[in-house]
Every structure is written in structure tokens, then in C-alpha cells.
Design a protein around this motif. Structure first.
Motif, PDB file in Angstrom:
ATOM      1  N   ARG A 176     -32.090 -62.024  55.212  1.00  0.00           N
ATOM      2  CA  ARG A 176     -30.850 -61.540  55.824  1.00  0.00           C
ATOM      3  C   ARG A 176     -31.093 -61.059  57.252  1.00  0.00           C
ATOM      4  NH1 ARG A 176     -28.782 -64.690  52.372  1.00  0.00           N
ATOM      5  NH2 ARG A 176     -27.878 -63.800  50.457  1.00  0.00           N
ATOM      6  N   GLU A 222     -28.244 -48.995  38.473  1.00  0.00           N
ATOM      7  CA  GLU A 222     -28.940 -48.718  39.727  1.00  0.00           C
ATOM      8  C   GLU A 222     -29.728 -49.923  40.213  1.00  0.00           C
ATOM      9  OE1 GLU A 222     -28.994 -46.825  37.055  1.00  0.00           O
ATOM     10  OE2 GLU A 222     -27.903 -45.018  37.712  1.00  0.00           O
ATOM     11  N   VAL A 255     -27.265 -52.542  41.546  1.00  0.00           N
ATOM     12  CA  VAL A 255     -26.742 -52.111  42.846  1.00  0.00           C
ATOM     13  C   VAL A 255     -27.799 -52.292  43.927  1.00  0.00           C
ATOM     14  CG1 VAL A 255     -25.989 -50.109  44.176  1.00  0.00           C
ATOM     15  CG2 VAL A 255     -25.053 -50.495  41.888  1.00  0.00           C
ATOM     16  N   ARG A 256     -29.045 -51.971  43.601  1.00  0.00           N
ATOM     17  CA  ARG A 256     -30.132 -52.121  44.571  1.00  0.00           C
ATOM     18  C   ARG A 256     -30.287 -53.591  44.981  1.00  0.00           C
ATOM     19  NH1 ARG A 256     -33.790 -49.987  41.669  1.00  0.00           N
ATOM     20  NH2 ARG A 256     -33.267 -47.863  42.288  1.00  0.00           N
ATOM     21  N   LEU A 313     -27.933 -55.962  44.932  1.00  0.00           N
ATOM     22  CA  LEU A 313     -26.784 -56.383  45.729  1.00  0.00           C
ATOM     23  C   LEU A 313     -26.859 -55.808  47.141  1.00  0.00           C
ATOM     24  CD1 LEU A 313     -24.000 -56.000  43.012  1.00  0.00           C
ATOM     25  CD2 LEU A 313     -25.042 -58.122  43.813  1.00  0.00           C
ATOM     26  N   ARG A 314     -27.294 -54.580  47.248  1.00  0.00           N
ATOM     27  CA  ARG A 314     -27.397 -53.961  48.569  1.00  0.00           C
ATOM     28  C   ARG A 314     -28.549 -54.538  49.391  1.00  0.00           C
ATOM     29  NH1 ARG A 314     -26.011 -47.595  47.098  1.00  0.00           N
ATOM     30  NH2 ARG A 314     -23.731 -47.859  47.174  1.00  0.00           N
ATOM     31  N   ALA A 315     -29.522 -55.135  48.716  1.00  0.00           N
ATOM     32  CA  ALA A 315     -30.642 -55.751  49.420  1.00  0.00           C
ATOM     33  C   ALA A 315     -30.264 -57.095  50.021  1.00  0.00           C
ATOM     34  CB  ALA A 315     -31.825 -55.932  48.474  1.00  0.00           C
ATOM     35  N   ASP A 346     -26.236 -61.760  46.102  1.00  0.00           N
ATOM     36  CA  ASP A 346     -24.810 -62.011  45.881  1.00  0.00           C
ATOM     37  C   ASP A 346     -24.423 -61.902  44.405  1.00  0.00           C
ATOM     38  OD1 ASP A 346     -23.826 -63.173  48.669  1.00  0.00           O
ATOM     39  OD2 ASP A 346     -25.804 -64.007  48.266  1.00  0.00           O
TER      40      ASP A 346
END
Length: 223
Positions: free
Chosen positions: A67, A85, A88-89, A91-93, A96
């Protein structure tokens, strides 16, 4: 469409590669994060399936680097970790989607197809055409002159390769590498057999023949 798989578990990697190829995708596979990063930066992939826990550089770090380099193809993370958690980690990294192990291949395939439908890059290149021949890469529908053509997965992959190289001669060795992803003996007749089957469906009912043989070279699809 070409998909990248980065998975260190040999059994899972083999299962994914085999299933995706049977579904009509061209697939490259890496066993660790460094090799995966190298492939991802070299080739134009439609999507990637990346394990979170990889030797050396983990999947989250790998995707983060992609990215940072503005590599935008969609990524589906695989992981044995099931907590909110962890998802979420991922997806935030830069991921998709996130699928936990063990999983059904049919679900994974459906998730990859959904990612491709939503991907901006996939939307821009979701179809190929030459003359009156049309191919939708997402719905996997093919038609010529408005008439739908039913193709098996390998026939679809061969026609996609021809369309991406329309007007350009391609050798048997090139077809083997890009459609089968295996190092076959170029003298084998598997390419001739598949081209013959594809011609029956694409050319037989039409006056204009699109797939031509170039003696001593290979084949060419002419619009």
C-alpha cells in the motif's frame, strides 16, 4: 485474470493454487513474505490471497509495504486468528477481506470474485473485446455477434490470453507458461488440442475466422 497466493503451508498453498486454476485463474505462489513482495511488485495481479502468519515478513507487513508503494489490487487475508481485533488489524493494514482457517474453497472463491467486482482496477479492465467477440472477466461470460459461447475454465483462460495479446503472435511455450502455469515440453500437443476446441466454439459458426495458425511460430487472434 492472474492471482497471487502467499502461503507458507504447502498443503494449503497447493489446495488454493489447484482450485483457483481450475476456476480459470492464472496463479503465482510464494512461500514467504519477501518472495510475495517481490512477485507483487513485478506483475499486474487482479487480486492476492495472503496468509497473515508468514515466515520472516508477515502478511500484515507485506500488505502495508504494498500500500505504501501504491499497489492497489484487492487483498484477502487468511488467518487462524479469529478475534475481532485480529480482523480489524488486518483490514487496517490494507486488507480488503479476512477469512479464517479452516475455510471452504467455495467461500474463498466467492469472496475473491466479490473483491474483483468491487475493485476499481477490475472495473476498468473487467472486459476484453476483439471485433464482435466479447469477454466479461467478472461474470465470465463470452459472446460473439451477440451469441453466447459456453467455455470450460481452461478454454476461457486461453481465450483471455489471446484477447490480451490480440494481433500479436504467441508461441506454444508462451501459452503453456501463461495458461497452464507449468513447464511442459513445448512439443506436447496439449496446446493444439485446446486451440482446436476453442476454434470449434469461437470460429466454426462464423465466416470470419479469428484464431489463425502461424506455421513455425504459434497462433494469433486477429480482430
Amino acid at each position: 485474470m492472474r492471482v497471487l497466493v502467499v502461503e507458507d503451508d504447502r498443503k494449503i498453498a497447493s489446495f488454493l493454487v489447484k482450485g483457483l486454476r481450475q476456476a480459470g485463474f492464472a496463479v503465482d505462489c510464494a512461500r514467504d513474505g519477501e518472495a510475495g513482495l517481490g512477485l507483487a511488485l513485478e506483475a499486474p495481479y487482479a487480486a492476492a490471497i495472503i496468509d497473515v502468519m508468514l515466515p520472516g515478513q508477515d502478511g500484515l507487513c507485506l500488505v502495508g509495504k504494498l500500500r505504501e508503494r501504491k499497489v492497489s489490487f484487492p487483498v484477502l487475508f487468511l488467518s487462524a486468528k479469529r478475534s475481532v481485533e485480529d480482523r480489524v488489524r488486518g483490514l487496517r493494514a490494507g486488507g480488503d477481506d479476512y477469512l479464517t482457517k479452516p475455510f471452504a474453497f467455495t467461500e474463498l472463491l466467492a469472496r475473491v470474485e466479490a473483491l474483483l467486482r468491487r475493485s476499481p482496477s477490475a472495473v476498468q479492465a473487467s472486459s476484453l473485446a476483439a471485433g464482435d467477440l466479447r469477454m466479461d472477466l467478472v461474470s465470465r461470460e463470452v459472446s460473439r455477434g451477440g451469441r453466447r459461447i459456453e467455455l470450460h475454465a481452461r478454454e476461457f483462460s486461453l481465450l483471455e490470453y489471446f484477447l490480451r495479446n490480440r494481433g500479436r503472435a504467441v508461441s506454444k511455450a508462451m501459452i503453456l507458461e501463461n495458461v497452464w502455469n507449468y513447464d511442459f515440453d513445448p512439443q506436447t500437443n496439449v496446446v493444439d488440442v485446446l486451440v482446436c476446441r476453442l476454434r470449434e466454439k469461437v470460429d466454426r459458426s462464423f465466416d470470419k475466422k479469428m484464431i489463425e495458425t502461424i506455421r513455425g511460430v504459434g497462433y494469433v487472434l486477429k480482430p
